[in-house]
Motif scaffolding. Structure first.
Motif, PDB file in Angstrom:
ATOM      1  N   ASP A  80       0.829  -1.200   0.000  1.00  0.00           N
ATOM      2  CA  ASP A  80       0.000   0.000   0.000  1.00  0.00           C
ATOM      3  C   ASP A  80       0.866   1.254   0.000  1.00  0.00           C
ATOM      4  OD1 ASP A  80      -2.636  -1.220   0.040  1.00  0.00           O
ATOM      5  OD2 ASP A  80      -2.111  -1.906   2.042  1.00  0.00           O
ATOM      6  N   ILE A  81       1.937   1.237   0.799  1.00  0.00           N
ATOM      7  CA  ILE A  81       2.857   2.373   0.877  1.00  0.00           C
ATOM      8  C   ILE A  81       4.279   1.828   0.983  1.00  0.00           C
ATOM      9  CG2 ILE A  81       3.517   4.448   2.168  1.00  0.00           C
ATOM     10  CD1 ILE A  81       0.648   4.413   3.396  1.00  0.00           C
ATOM     11  N   ALA A  82       5.176   2.406   0.201  1.00  0.00           N
ATOM     12  CA  ALA A  82       6.597   2.080   0.317  1.00  0.00           C
ATOM     13  C   ALA A  82       7.363   3.394   0.436  1.00  0.00           C
ATOM     14  CB  ALA A  82       7.084   1.290  -0.899  1.00  0.00           C
ATOM     15  N   ILE A  83       8.195   3.499   1.449  1.00  0.00           N
ATOM     16  CA  ILE A  83       9.007   4.689   1.647  1.00  0.00           C
ATOM     17  C   ILE A  83      10.402   4.325   1.145  1.00  0.00           C
ATOM     18  CG2 ILE A  83       9.966   6.298   3.320  1.00  0.00           C
ATOM     19  CD1 ILE A  83       6.737   4.447   3.999  1.00  0.00           C
ATOM     20  N   VAL A  84      10.831   5.044   0.094  1.00  0.00           N
ATOM     21  CA  VAL A  84      12.059   4.677  -0.618  1.00  0.00           C
ATOM     22  C   VAL A  84      12.997   5.878  -0.756  1.00  0.00           C
ATOM     23  CG1 VAL A  84      10.853   2.839  -1.875  1.00  0.00           C
ATOM     24  CG2 VAL A  84      11.101   5.093  -2.926  1.00  0.00           C
ATOM     25  N   ARG A  85      14.233   5.568  -1.128  1.00  0.00           N
ATOM     26  CA  ARG A  85      15.266   6.600  -1.299  1.00  0.00           C
ATOM     27  C   ARG A  85      14.935   7.529  -2.462  1.00  0.00           C
ATOM     28  NH1 ARG A  85      19.141   5.154   1.987  1.00  0.00           N
ATOM     29  NH2 ARG A  85      19.478   2.969   2.429  1.00  0.00           N
ATOM     30  N   LEU A  86      15.379   8.754  -2.315  1.00  0.00           N
ATOM     31  CA  LEU A  86      15.330   9.730  -3.401  1.00  0.00           C
ATOM     32  C   LEU A  86      16.563   9.534  -4.267  1.00  0.00           C
ATOM     33  CD1 LEU A  86      14.224  12.882  -1.356  1.00  0.00           C
ATOM     34  CD2 LEU A  86      12.859  11.643  -3.043  1.00  0.00           C
ATOM     35  N   PRO A  87      16.603  10.019  -5.499  1.00  0.00           N
ATOM     36  CA  PRO A  87      15.551  10.755  -6.187  1.00  0.00           C
ATOM     37  C   PRO A  87      14.512   9.822  -6.814  1.00  0.00           C
ATOM     38  CG  PRO A  87      17.461  10.644  -7.613  1.00  0.00           C
ATOM     39  CD  PRO A  87      17.840   9.958  -6.309  1.00  0.00           C
ATOM     40  N   GLU A  88      13.319  10.354  -6.983  1.00  0.00           N
ATOM     41  CA  GLU A  88      12.221   9.604  -7.583  1.00  0.00           C
ATOM     42  C   GLU A  88      12.569   9.127  -8.990  1.00  0.00           C
ATOM     43  OE1 GLU A  88       7.527  10.350  -8.713  1.00  0.00           O
ATOM     44  OE2 GLU A  88       8.581  11.824  -7.497  1.00  0.00           O
ATOM     45  N   SER A  89      13.406   9.904  -9.694  1.00  0.00           N
ATOM     46  CA  SER A  89      13.789   9.560 -11.073  1.00  0.00           C
ATOM     47  C   SER A  89      14.522   8.223 -11.159  1.00  0.00           C
ATOM     48  CB  SER A  89      14.651  10.673 -11.675  1.00  0.00           C
ATOM     49  OG  SER A  89      15.839  10.839 -10.901  1.00  0.00           O
ATOM     50  N   THR A  90      15.048   7.731 -10.045  1.00  0.00           N
ATOM     51  CA  THR A  90      15.715   6.424 -10.011  1.00  0.00           C
ATOM     52  C   THR A  90      14.773   5.325 -10.496  1.00  0.00           C
ATOM     53  OG1 THR A  90      17.000   7.144  -8.097  1.00  0.00           O
ATOM     54  CG2 THR A  90      16.871   4.773  -8.468  1.00  0.00           C
ATOM     55  N   TYR A  91      13.456   5.533 -10.298  1.00  0.00           N
ATOM     56  CA  TYR A  91      12.480   4.476 -10.550  1.00  0.00           C
ATOM     57  C   TYR A  91      11.746   4.650 -11.883  1.00  0.00           C
ATOM     58  CZ  TYR A  91      13.806   4.516  -5.715  1.00  0.00           C
ATOM     59  OH  TYR A  91      14.555   4.569  -4.569  1.00  0.00           O
ATOM     60  N   ARG A  92      12.334   5.397 -12.795  1.00  0.00           N
ATOM     61  CA  ARG A  92      11.742   5.539 -14.129  1.00  0.00           C
ATOM     62  C   ARG A  92      11.790   4.227 -14.920  1.00  0.00           C
ATOM     63  NH1 ARG A  92      14.427  10.757 -16.451  1.00  0.00           N
ATOM     64  NH2 ARG A  92      14.569  11.363 -14.310  1.00  0.00           N
ATOM     65  N   ASP A  93      12.880   3.492 -14.753  1.00  0.00           N
ATOM     66  CA  ASP A  93      13.096   2.278 -15.544  1.00  0.00           C
ATOM     67  C   ASP A  93      13.036   0.993 -14.732  1.00  0.00           C
ATOM     68  OD1 ASP A  93      13.529   3.821 -17.877  1.00  0.00           O
ATOM     69  OD2 ASP A  93      15.601   4.177 -17.244  1.00  0.00           O
ATOM     70  N   ARG A  94      12.777   1.116 -13.453  1.00  0.00           N
ATOM     71  CA  ARG A  94      12.692  -0.064 -12.593  1.00  0.00           C
ATOM     72  C   ARG A  94      11.915   0.302 -11.338  1.00  0.00           C
ATOM     73  NH1 ARG A  94      15.847   0.237  -8.054  1.00  0.00           N
ATOM     74  NH2 ARG A  94      17.583   1.694  -8.053  1.00  0.00           N
ATOM     75  N   HIS A  95      11.421  -0.735 -10.666  1.00  0.00           N
ATOM     76  CA  HIS A  95      10.767  -0.542  -9.379  1.00  0.00           C
ATOM     77  C   HIS A  95      11.857  -0.532  -8.293  1.00  0.00           C
ATOM     78  CE1 HIS A  95       6.998  -1.086 -11.377  1.00  0.00           C
ATOM     79  NE2 HIS A  95       7.246  -2.349 -11.695  1.00  0.00           N
ATOM     80  N   PRO A  96      11.553  -0.020  -7.105  1.00  0.00           N
ATOM     81  CA  PRO A  96      12.546  -0.038  -6.029  1.00  0.00           C
ATOM     82  C   PRO A  96      12.980  -1.460  -5.663  1.00  0.00           C
ATOM     83  CG  PRO A  96      10.754   1.459  -5.490  1.00  0.00           C
ATOM     84  CD  PRO A  96      10.324   0.694  -6.717  1.00  0.00           C
TER      85      PRO A  96
END
Length: 180
Positions: A80-96
Motif C-alpha cells: 500500500d505504501i513504500a518509503i524509498v530513497r530519493l531521487p524519484e527519477s531512479t524508478y523511471r526504468d525499474r521498481h525499487p
C-alpha cells in the motif's frame, strides 16, 4: 502430490509486458502469482491518507510510493505504501529494490493473515529493515516489525496510540492516530 511451477521476477515481467496478466489484480509472492485482496473504499482511503501524511513528514527526505510494485529476489509485491530513497527519477526504468526501501506499510484488509505471515516473511527475507501493518478495522492498531534475520523479524511492537519513530529517520515521529 502436485508440484507447482515457481515464476521468477523476469518471467513475471515478461507476462506483464506480453499482456497475459492484463486486467487482473495480481502480484508475485515467493514465486507464485497471487490474486490481490479486494480493496474497500475505507482501505483505499486509509492507505491514501496515510501516504499523504507520510509525504508531508518526509518531504525532501524520501519518496513515498502509493500502491506501487517493489522488486525483490523472487517476489514483486505491491505494498500500500513504500518509503524509498530519493531521487524519484531512479524508478523511471525499474521498481525499487530492497536496498532502496526504508520501510513498507500495508493496510490490513481481508489480507491480514497474508500481511502478517507471508508478506512479513518475504520482506524480512529481502532484508527490509522495517514493516508496518495497519489493522484499522477491528483492533485499530499498528503492528511494527523490525530487524529482519533470515526469513523473520526479530522485533514486533503493537501500538494503539502515540508515535512511532522510523528506524531510518530518528528525527521524525509518526502519529499512530493519523495513520489509522
Amino acid at each position: 502430490m502436485k508440484t507447482l511451477a515457481k515464476w521468477s521476477v523476469d518471467d513475471y515481467h515478461r507476462m506483464v509486458e506480453a499482456g497475459i496478466l492484463q486486467g487482473r489484480r495480481v502480484e508475485l509472492l515467493a514465486g507464485e502469482i497471487v490474486e490481490m485482496s479486494p480493496e474497500t473504499p475505507l482501505d483505499y482511503t486509509t492507505a491514501k491518507r496515510g501516504a499523504k501524511y507520510l509525504e508531508e513528514l518526509l518531504a525532501g527526505k524520501a519518496d513515498v510510493r502509493f500502491n506501487g510494485p517493489i522488486t525483490l529476489s523472487n517476489s514483486e509485491p505491491e505494498p500500500d505504501i513504500a518509503i524509498v530513497r530519493l531521487p524519484e527519477s531512479t524508478y523511471r526504468d525499474r521498481h525499487p529494490f530492497p536496498q532502496d526501501i526504508f520501510w513498507i506499510v500495508e493496510v490490513a484488509k481481508t489480507s491480514l493473515k497474508k500481511d502478517l505471515e507471508l508478506k512479513a516473511a518475504i520482506y524480512a527475507t529481502a532484508g527490509i529493515q522495517e514493516y508496518w501493518v495497519l489493522e484499522h478495522l477491528v483492533a485499530k492498531q499498528i503492528i511494527v516489525f523490525r530487524h529482519p534475520q533470515a526469513n523473520q523479524y526479530t522485533e514486533e511492537l503493537t501500538l494503539k496510540d502515540g508515535g512511532i519513530t522510523p528506524l531510518a529517520f530518528v528525527d521524525i515521529s509518526v502519529s499512530v492516530q493519523r495513520l489509522l
